[in-house]
Every structure is written in C-alpha cells, then in structure tokens.
Design an enzyme around this catalytic site. Structure first.
Site, PDB file in Angstrom:
ATOM      1  N   HIS A  24      73.813  39.595  57.407  1.00 30.15           N
ATOM      2  CA  HIS A  24      72.420  39.658  57.486  1.00 30.15           C
ATOM      3  C   HIS A  24      72.171  40.751  56.385  1.00 30.15           C
ATOM      4  CE1 HIS A  24      68.312  39.822  59.999  1.00 30.15           C
ATOM      5  NE2 HIS A  24      68.192  40.583  58.823  1.00 30.15           N
ATOM      6  N   HIS A  26      69.312  41.744  52.945  1.00 34.83           N
ATOM      7  CA  HIS A  26      68.030  41.539  52.294  1.00 34.83           C
ATOM      8  C   HIS A  26      68.323  42.014  50.809  1.00 34.83           C
ATOM      9  CE1 HIS A  26      65.371  40.929  55.864  1.00 34.83           C
ATOM     10  NE2 HIS A  26      66.299  41.463  56.317  1.00 34.83           N
ATOM     11  N   LYS A 110      66.353  30.753  58.949  1.00 35.55           N
ATOM     12  CA  LYS A 110      65.902  31.957  59.725  1.00 35.55           C
ATOM     13  C   LYS A 110      64.735  31.616  60.298  1.00 35.55           C
ATOM     14  CE  LYS A 110      65.653  36.353  60.917  1.00 35.55           C
ATOM     15  NZ  LYS A 110      65.942  37.362  60.041  1.00 35.55           N
ATOM     16  N   HIS A 147      65.069  36.084  64.491  1.00 27.31           N
ATOM     17  CA  HIS A 147      64.352  37.423  64.541  1.00 27.31           C
ATOM     18  C   HIS A 147      63.641  37.453  65.754  1.00 27.31           C
ATOM     19  CE1 HIS A 147      62.694  41.263  63.139  1.00 27.31           C
ATOM     20  NE2 HIS A 147      61.925  41.185  64.490  1.00 27.31           N
ATOM     21  N   HIS A 185      70.203  41.318  64.594  1.00 28.73           N
ATOM     22  CA  HIS A 185      70.180  42.697  64.772  1.00 28.73           C
ATOM     23  C   HIS A 185      69.785  42.975  65.936  1.00 28.73           C
ATOM     24  CE1 HIS A 185      66.163  40.991  63.705  1.00 28.73           C
ATOM     25  NE2 HIS A 185      66.197  41.047  62.459  1.00 28.73           N
ATOM     26  N   ASP A 258      71.606  44.172  58.118  1.00 27.14           N
ATOM     27  CA  ASP A 258      70.052  44.214  57.884  1.00 27.14           C
ATOM     28  C   ASP A 258      69.514  45.336  56.947  1.00 27.14           C
ATOM     29  OD1 ASP A 258      67.440  43.152  58.258  1.00 27.14           O
ATOM     30  OD2 ASP A 258      67.199  44.424  60.093  1.00 27.14           O
TER      31      ASP A 258
HETATM   32  C1  NCD Z   1      63.261  43.587  57.241  1.00 29.30           C
HETATM   33  C2  NCD Z   1      62.629  43.583  55.649  1.00 29.30           C
HETATM   34  O1  NCD Z   1      62.318  44.728  55.440  1.00 29.30           O
HETATM   35  O2  NCD Z   1      62.803  42.564  55.269  1.00 29.30           O
HETATM   36  N1  NCD Z   1      62.786  44.764  57.700  1.00 29.30           N
HETATM   37  C3  NCD Z   1      63.400  45.422  58.827  1.00 29.30           C
HETATM   38  O3  NCD Z   1      62.951  46.296  59.434  1.00 29.30           O
HETATM   39  N2  NCD Z   1      64.453  45.015  59.367  1.00 29.30           N
HETATM   40  C4  NCD Z   1      62.954  42.457  57.857  1.00 29.30           C
HETATM   41  C5  NCD Z   1      63.507  42.215  59.106  1.00 29.30           C
HETATM   42  O4  NCD Z   1      64.626  41.813  58.959  1.00 29.30           O
HETATM   43  O5  NCD Z   1      62.984  42.318  60.251  1.00 29.30           O
HETATM   44 ZN    ZN Z   2      66.489  41.539  58.113  1.00 22.79          ZN
END
Ligand code: NCD
Ligand code: ZN
Length: 357
Positions: A24, A26, A110, A147, A185, A258
């Site tokens: 996971h 970003h 997702k 999520h 998460h 995450d």
């Molecule tokens: C994530 C993001 O910033 O893209 N933020 C987070 O707090 N985890 C999005 C997500 O996974 O909820």
């Molecule tokens: Zn995330």
C-alpha cells in the site's frame, strides 16, 4: 532468513530477508515521483501503487502511463516493479476490469468511500452501485482494496472503521465470497478480530505508524500534524492488537506502509492534509517494532512472504539486509519546489537497510 550471528533473535546485529514488498503506497505524480520513488525502491522490490491522484487513475490506459512515469523515477540498477490499481467510481464500466486484467499490470482496484480521505471526492457513493464491477473483479481475480471507514458525519471519527465492518464489509463479503479483499491500513482491535474470524479471502495491511504510535502522539507537546493520517491513530489498546496481529505469524496480516507524501506546508496548515511519509525509513521502523516484541524472526513472513502469497504472485528472490547500526532519519527532503518531512524526522532508528545479502 539467514542470521549472521548465532545470537538469540532479539540480539541480532544483522538480518537478511527475502526482499520485501510494500502492499500500500502513495507516490503521487510529476516532480514528487523523483523525490519518493527512490526511497521505496531502495528497500522494496514491488509496491501496490494507490490510484488517488488529483485526477484519479480510472482507466487501464492511465494506469499503464502512470506506471511508465513511476519506472522513469527508479534509479538505474535497482529492480522495482510498480503494481497498478484502478480507482473505483460509481460509473466505472465492468468492461474496464477485463481490460485492466488483460494488461498484466493492474492487480487490484481501490474502493474509497466518497469523502473518506485524500482525493476521494470521486469515490464510491454506495457499494451497491458497483456490484457489476465487483462481479467482474471476482471473475478475473482482481483484488479489492478497501479504505474501510464510513463517511457518515454522525459517526465519531475514531469509530468509523469499526462501523464500516458491520455496515459494509460483512454484507460485501457475503455477496462476493470468492472476491479477494484487502482491508487496508487497519487501525483497530475490531478490524483485527474481524480479519481473524474471516476466511482466507480476507487479509489486512498494517502501517508502521499505526504499529508504533497511538493517538497520544498527535497531541504530545502540541498538535503534531505529521502524525495525522486516515484512518486516524487510535487508543493504545488498538495499537497493541495491531502489533499482536503483525507479529503473530498469521499470513492474513502483511506490510503496507500507506506512506503518503504531502508538502510540509500543507501538513503544517490550519487544515492539515492526512498522510504520514514513512517510505524512507519504513523497514527500519517495522524492524523496531518486531525487535521490541522479540519477534524479529517473524519480520520476513510479514514483510516478504504473506503479501505475494495473498496476491498469488511469486515471492522475491533477491534480498534486503538489515544491519543494527543506529542512524538519524533526515528532517526533510526536497519535494519539487517544496519540502517533504518524514514521520520521525530527526529521530534515531536502530536498523539500517542495504539491498543484497
Ligand atoms: C492518504 C493520501 O494522502 O493519499 N492519506 C492517509 O492519511 N492515509 C490516503 C489514504 O490512504 O487514506
Ligand atoms: Zn493510503
């Protein structure tokens, strides 16, 4: 796992693991890629790339183009494979799932409940609307990543994950029993218990920050926006349940950082963005927790075996070595024209990581 010394697992000085994957992650887009992709690729062989760009990744074509942009940011000589996902919307066509599956590079979709988190405004308004898409996913073996928080404003922010289980996850699993789902998460004892009580088609990812911190961290010495993420950090009793799950050896719990970069000025803001940047020190942070529990022997399963097994992908054959040598996590990184401040910046971590045995 090979151990360089014959000491007890909790007093190792070096530990070589099958190279881990991050299930996971970003990485954003454009200039951000150059800042963050090398941090992940220095440890992880593969990562599930979240599709919540400001223009969400909703087509196979977009996913493949995004994959190329990510690959262009991988340092030469480093093997790193982005595993792509599509962002589910109310209007995504089931035929797109077939196309995505055929591409060979999209492994999951997702589900963001609309309004649940960063860039979720195009997310799903009601799960019933995407039943035909979920049907196509079940048929093609495309994994569903959830999520798991309700967005009902009447539900307390600390209860949103627990309520999601009863209201949405349980009915969803009943309706699509062969769909493989990752509860992303997870942050509560409720989620841990739910995953344990479910069948093999449900798994969960665990972040380093939810294993290391409880919600007190958000307020220690004043509001600390770098500790703000969604789902928000919970009480200690929940953190303890997460740690127990991660270190239990149960293959349904595996690593997903995450890691979610945001420019520092948008975190240190009256309406701070949600997301903790943990990619740079991720494996050191996880090692910290497993060592504390005297469970370093179970880190490899959690970080390197259970994820690919659930996704039905081969385990990696290369290695990552953890060396016990304290180091200080940098306070910040360049992030395009801005700064990126990692969680625990300026703090000392016990383990360093090196690619290779
Ligand atoms: C994530 C993001 O910033 O893209 N933020 C987070 O707090 N985890 C999005 C997500 O996974 O909820
Ligand atoms: Zn995330």
């Amino acid at each position: 796992m090979t151990q360089s010394t014959p000491m007890a697992p909790n007093s190792l000085s070096q530990l070589t693991l099958t190279r881990p994957d991050d299930w996971h992650l970003h990485v954003r887009d454009a200039q951000a890629l150059a800042a963050v992709v090398p941090h992940t690729a220095a440890q992880f062989a593969r990562a599930i790339i979240m599709p919540n760009l400001s223009t969400p990744v909703t087509t196979t074509e977009q996913a493949l183009a995004y994959r190329e942009r990510i690959l262009a940011s991988v340092p030469k000589g480093v093997r790193f494979e982005p595993l792509m996902t599509l962002y589910l919307t109310d209007t995504l066509a089931p035929t797109e799932i077939e196309r995505a599956h055929q591409s060979g590079h999209v492994v999951a979709c997702k589900l963001y409940p609309q309004g649940a988190t960063t860039n979720s405004d195009k997310g799903v308004t009601s799960i019933e609307k995407i039943y035909p898409v979920l049907e196509a996913m079940q048929k093609t073996g495309t994994k569903l990543l959830v999520h798991g928080e309700v967005t009902d404003p009447d539900v307390d922010v600390f209860d949103r994950e627990a309520v999601f289980i009863d209201r949405h996850l349980e009915p969803l699993r009943k309706r699509f029993p062969a769909l493989k789902i990752v509860f992303e998460h997870i942050t509560t004892q409720n989620a841990v218990q739910y995953v344990k009580s479910a069948d093999q088609n449900l798994a969960a990812t665990l972040t380093a920050h939810h294993l290391l911190f409880n919600r007190n961290a958000l307020f220690k010495g004043g509001m600390r926006p770098h500790y703000y993420c969604l789902p928000v950090l919970k009480k200690e009793v929940h953190r303890l349940a997460l740690v127990e799950a991660a270190t239990s050896g149960d293959p349904r719990f595996f690593l997903g950082t995450d890691s979610a970069p945001h420019a520092a000025h948008l975190k240190e803001h009256a309406q701070a963005c949600a997301g903790c940047y943990t990619a740079f020190g991720a494996m050191s942070m996880y090692a910290e927790i497993f060592e504390r529990l005297g469970r370093l022997d179970r880190l490899e399963g959690f970080a390197s075996h259970f994820g690919p097994d659930f996704y039905e992908l081969p385990r990696n054959t290369d290695h990552l070595t953890l060396v016990k040598a304290p180091w200080v996590l940098p306070e910040s990184f360049a992030y395009g024209d801005a700064l990126l401040k990692p969680l625990m910046g300026g703090e000392t971590l016990a383990w360093q990581t090196r690619l290779g045995a």
